[in-house]
Design an enzyme around this catalytic site. Structure first.
Site, mmCIF file in Angstrom:
data_model
loop_
_atom_site.group_PDB
_atom_site.id
_atom_site.type_symbol
_atom_site.label_atom_id
_atom_site.label_comp_id
_atom_site.label_asym_id
_atom_site.label_seq_id
_atom_site.Cartn_x
_atom_site.Cartn_y
_atom_site.Cartn_z
ATOM 1 N N TYR A 19 -2.698 -0.231 10.555
ATOM 2 C CA TYR A 19 -2.521 -0.624 9.150
ATOM 3 C C TYR A 19 -1.179 -0.121 8.620
ATOM 4 O O TYR A 19 -0.451 -0.853 7.945
ATOM 5 C CB TYR A 19 -3.673 -0.066 8.319
ATOM 6 C CG TYR A 19 -3.675 -0.518 6.876
ATOM 7 C CD1 TYR A 19 -4.011 -1.828 6.551
ATOM 8 C CD2 TYR A 19 -3.362 0.354 5.847
ATOM 9 C CE1 TYR A 19 -4.027 -2.252 5.229
ATOM 10 C CE2 TYR A 19 -3.376 -0.052 4.525
ATOM 11 C CZ TYR A 19 -3.703 -1.355 4.220
ATOM 12 O OH TYR A 19 -3.704 -1.773 2.909
ATOM 13 N N SER A 70 0.846 -1.197 0.000
ATOM 14 C CA SER A 70 0.000 0.000 0.000
ATOM 15 C C SER A 70 0.877 1.240 0.000
ATOM 16 O O SER A 70 2.038 1.202 0.435
ATOM 17 C CB SER A 70 -0.889 0.011 1.255
ATOM 18 O OG SER A 70 -1.540 1.249 1.420
#
Length: 275
Positions: A146, A133
């Site tokens: 995250y 990501s």
């Protein structure tokens, strides 16, 4: 050339789209999902699918064993994709929430990857693809769990690539920014499970977080469809010398560049504007 491919996290979003697209392209695709109901649904749509829960060691090995039966014991590509995002300020997150985030996003990937490496070494070829990501490159508020899992994945994958450099296994990272998926739905559920909004000093921003996560349409103008991730995945599958990293979406290119050129103080001011 047909490749045998195992993909995790295929119930929705990127995993589902890539599984069907690669199957349509003629590859021997084995999708996997955490819930048996999702496995049944994909099988009903004509896709080979096995149950594989990244938080369960036995499930990981059983899922891999079932996948290998469907591919004749060969595995050309592992696409580690299954993940979710735990929202909330780090000071409000119970340690258990962080453990669960890493169990799915890091530890489960490690368990599966570790099991796949001997197979690829024995067959003399293989590709391990990690779906990371933009939040593995830069951090944003209220995404700490995250962020931490994806930063860990970046370091893990870079190390793995070095350790496998003199082998026939290629290791690649795909680093998307915002992609249309059910990611926000799952993040909202995780947020509501662990965050006590009314007792936090971040209450105002949390209401914005809930509003963002509750939207049915993309909240970012740079959001792309899962097709944007499929393109680099196809390149990796078809390439004899795939790249170490593939940026996907404009925000990844922008923040990847800014991280290299800006001092931390300026980058922090820019990132601090996001909620």
């Amino acid at each position: 050339m047909t490749s045998s491919i195992l993909i995790t996290g295929c119930s929705t979003g990127i995993g589902r789209h890539c599984a069907f697209a690669l199957h349509k392209a003629g590859h021997n695709v084995v999708a996997s999902c955490r819930k048996q109901s999702d496995v049944d649904a994909l099988q009903a749509e004509g896709l080979q699918c096995v149950q594989l829960d990244l938080t369960d060691t036995d499930s990981i090995h059983q899922g891999l064993e079932q996948a290998l039966k469907l591919t004749g014991g060969k595995l050309d590509v592992l696409f580690n994709n299954g993940a979710y995002g735990q929202a909330g300020a780090l000071e409000d997150l119970p340690t258990q929430a962080l453990r669960e985030q890493f169990e799915t996003n890091v530890f489960g990937w490690h368990e599966l990857t570790k099991a796949v490496i001997p197979i690829m070494l024995k067959q003399g070829s293989g590709k391990i693809v990690q779906n990371s990501s933009v939040l593995g490159l830069v951090a944003m508020k209220y995404r700490g769990a995250y962020n931490a899992s994806k930063f860990a994945l970046e370091g893990y994958t870079d190390t793995l690539r070095l350790e496998l450099m003199n082998t026939p296994i290629h290791v690649c990272l795909i680093e998307p920014g915002p992609i249309e998926s059910h990611f926000r739905d799952n993040a909202k559920k995780a947020f509501e499970k662990y965050i006590n909004v009314d007792n936090s000093r971040h209450i105002k921003n949390y209401h914005k977080t809930l509003e963002r996560l509750g939207k049915s349409s993309p909240s970012n103008k740079f959001t792309l469809t899962s097709e944007a991730v499929l393109r680099p995945l196809l390149h990796i599958i078809g390439s004899d010398k795939p790249k170490a990293r593939y940026f996907v979406t404009q925000p990844t290119y922008i923040f990847g560049f800014l991280r290299r050129i800006l001092p931390s103080s300026l980058l922090d001011r820019l990132l601090n504007k996001s909620d």
